[in-house]
Enzyme design. Structure first.
Site, short mmCIF file in Angstrom:
data_model
loop_
_atom_site.label_atom_id
_atom_site.label_comp_id
_atom_site.label_asym_id
_atom_site.label_seq_id
_atom_site.Cartn_x
_atom_site.Cartn_y
_atom_site.Cartn_z
N GLY A 121 6.66 6.93 -6.73
CA GLY A 121 7.60 6.26 -7.63
C GLY A 121 9.06 6.59 -7.43
O GLY A 121 9.90 6.23 -8.26
N TRP A 140 11.38 5.39 -5.34
CA TRP A 140 12.25 4.21 -5.25
C TRP A 140 12.28 3.45 -6.58
O TRP A 140 13.34 3.00 -7.01
CB TRP A 140 11.78 3.29 -4.12
CG TRP A 140 12.15 3.78 -2.76
CD1 TRP A 140 12.41 5.06 -2.39
CD2 TRP A 140 12.32 2.99 -1.58
NE1 TRP A 140 12.72 5.12 -1.05
CE2 TRP A 140 12.66 3.88 -0.53
CE3 TRP A 140 12.18 1.64 -1.31
CZ2 TRP A 140 12.89 3.42 0.78
CZ3 TRP A 140 12.42 1.19 -0.02
CH2 TRP A 140 12.77 2.08 1.01
N ASP A 164 0.89 -0.19 -5.63
CA ASP A 164 0.38 0.76 -4.64
C ASP A 164 -1.12 0.91 -4.89
O ASP A 164 -1.57 0.79 -6.04
CB ASP A 164 1.07 2.12 -4.75
CG ASP A 164 1.02 2.89 -3.43
OD1 ASP A 164 -0.11 3.12 -2.92
OD2 ASP A 164 2.08 3.26 -2.91
N ASP A 196 -4.04 -2.77 -3.66
CA ASP A 196 -3.63 -2.79 -2.26
C ASP A 196 -2.88 -4.10 -1.99
O ASP A 196 -3.44 -5.18 -2.21
CB ASP A 196 -4.85 -2.68 -1.35
CG ASP A 196 -4.49 -2.42 0.11
OD1 ASP A 196 -3.44 -2.93 0.56
OD2 ASP A 196 -5.27 -1.75 0.80
N ASP A 248 8.33 0.47 1.19
CA ASP A 248 8.25 1.77 1.86
C ASP A 248 6.80 2.02 2.29
O ASP A 248 6.38 3.16 2.42
CB ASP A 248 8.73 2.88 0.92
CG ASP A 248 9.21 4.12 1.67
OD1 ASP A 248 9.59 3.99 2.85
OD2 ASP A 248 9.21 5.21 1.07
N LYS A 295 10.42 -0.33 5.63
CA LYS A 295 10.25 0.74 6.61
C LYS A 295 9.68 0.17 7.91
O LYS A 295 8.75 -0.63 7.89
CB LYS A 295 9.32 1.81 6.07
CG LYS A 295 9.09 2.97 7.04
CD LYS A 295 8.04 3.94 6.51
CE LYS A 295 8.55 4.71 5.32
NZ LYS A 295 7.56 5.71 4.84
#
Length: 227
Positions: free
Chosen positions: A66, A68, A90, A106, A131, A171
């Protein structure tokens, strides 16, 4: 700092623990009440590019634990009755955060994107953050392909939900963004940058791609710039 209990750990675990103990961002995260050292990455990127504006709607992909989302909620003012919104996803557990609507799911599962879209006000977002990272295998090429597949999925989702002028941050790995993904971003965004914030460890292959100025039209001119 060296671990006094080093004999109890494998060499790789010992190196990781020593790096954590000597990492100023880990210390800062504990001091400042941050969920993770990753919070400083988004802080540094936002201070340079001014992505997180009050009232914005943010989607955080791969949000746990958590870091971000915590910063996004503060800066877009989604806490309490603030005007902003932060939606996080997540497959890992994530403790509740003020101003963050989090779901355990997911992102690559069928229906996950529709679920996220249904949570957004008006079905649209100003910023999509990713990320996400797949578990590493130790095989550089395999790990690169896995993380690029996640970044590409995130980019297509961003193109589906972003408002005009929106931003996408994801990312990737050192060596840059794969050509197909870069071509997509350059077509749909005004500017594309590769970014490595100071909080990203110097010895890490981690890198971020930032695309700003989203253009919904599929035939948008390919005049983006890459730094």
């Amino acid at each position: 700092m060296k671990l006094k209990t080093a004999r109890k750990h494998s060499p790789s675990s010992q190196r990781w623990l020593e790096r954590q103990l000597n990492d100023p961002y880990v210390s800062a995260a504990k001091r400042d009440g941050m969920r993770s050292r990753a919070a400083y990455k988004i802080i540094e990127i936002d201070e340079k590019y001014r992505l997180l504006k009050p009232g914005a709607t943010v989607v955080d992909l791969g949000a746990a634990p958590g870091g971000w989302s915590q910063i996004a909620a503060e800066r877009v003012q989604s806490i309490g009755d603030g005007p902003g919104q932060v939606v996080a996803i997540d497959y890992l557990d994530m403790d509740p955060l003020p101003g963050v609507e989090a779901i355990k799911l997911d992102f690559t599962d069928e229906g996950a994107e529709d679920t996220l879209r249904s949570m957004l006000r008006g079905g649209r977002a100003d910023i999509v953050l990713s990320d996400m990272a797949a578990p590493t295998t130790g095989h550089t090429r395999t790990d690169h392909l896995r993380i690029m597949a996640l970044a590409e999925s995130a980019a297509y989702f961003a193109c589906d939900v972003l408002k005009p002028g929106g931003a996408f941050l994801a990312k990737v790995f050192q060596g840059g963004t794969e050509r197909d993904l870069l071509d997509l971003l350059k077509k749909r965004f005004a500017k594309v940058h590769h970014v490595k914030p100071p909080a990203s460890r110097a010895d890490s292959a981690e890198l971020y791609v930032l695309a700003t100025g989203f253009r919904p039209a599929l035939d948008a001119a390919d005049d983006a710039t890459d730094d």
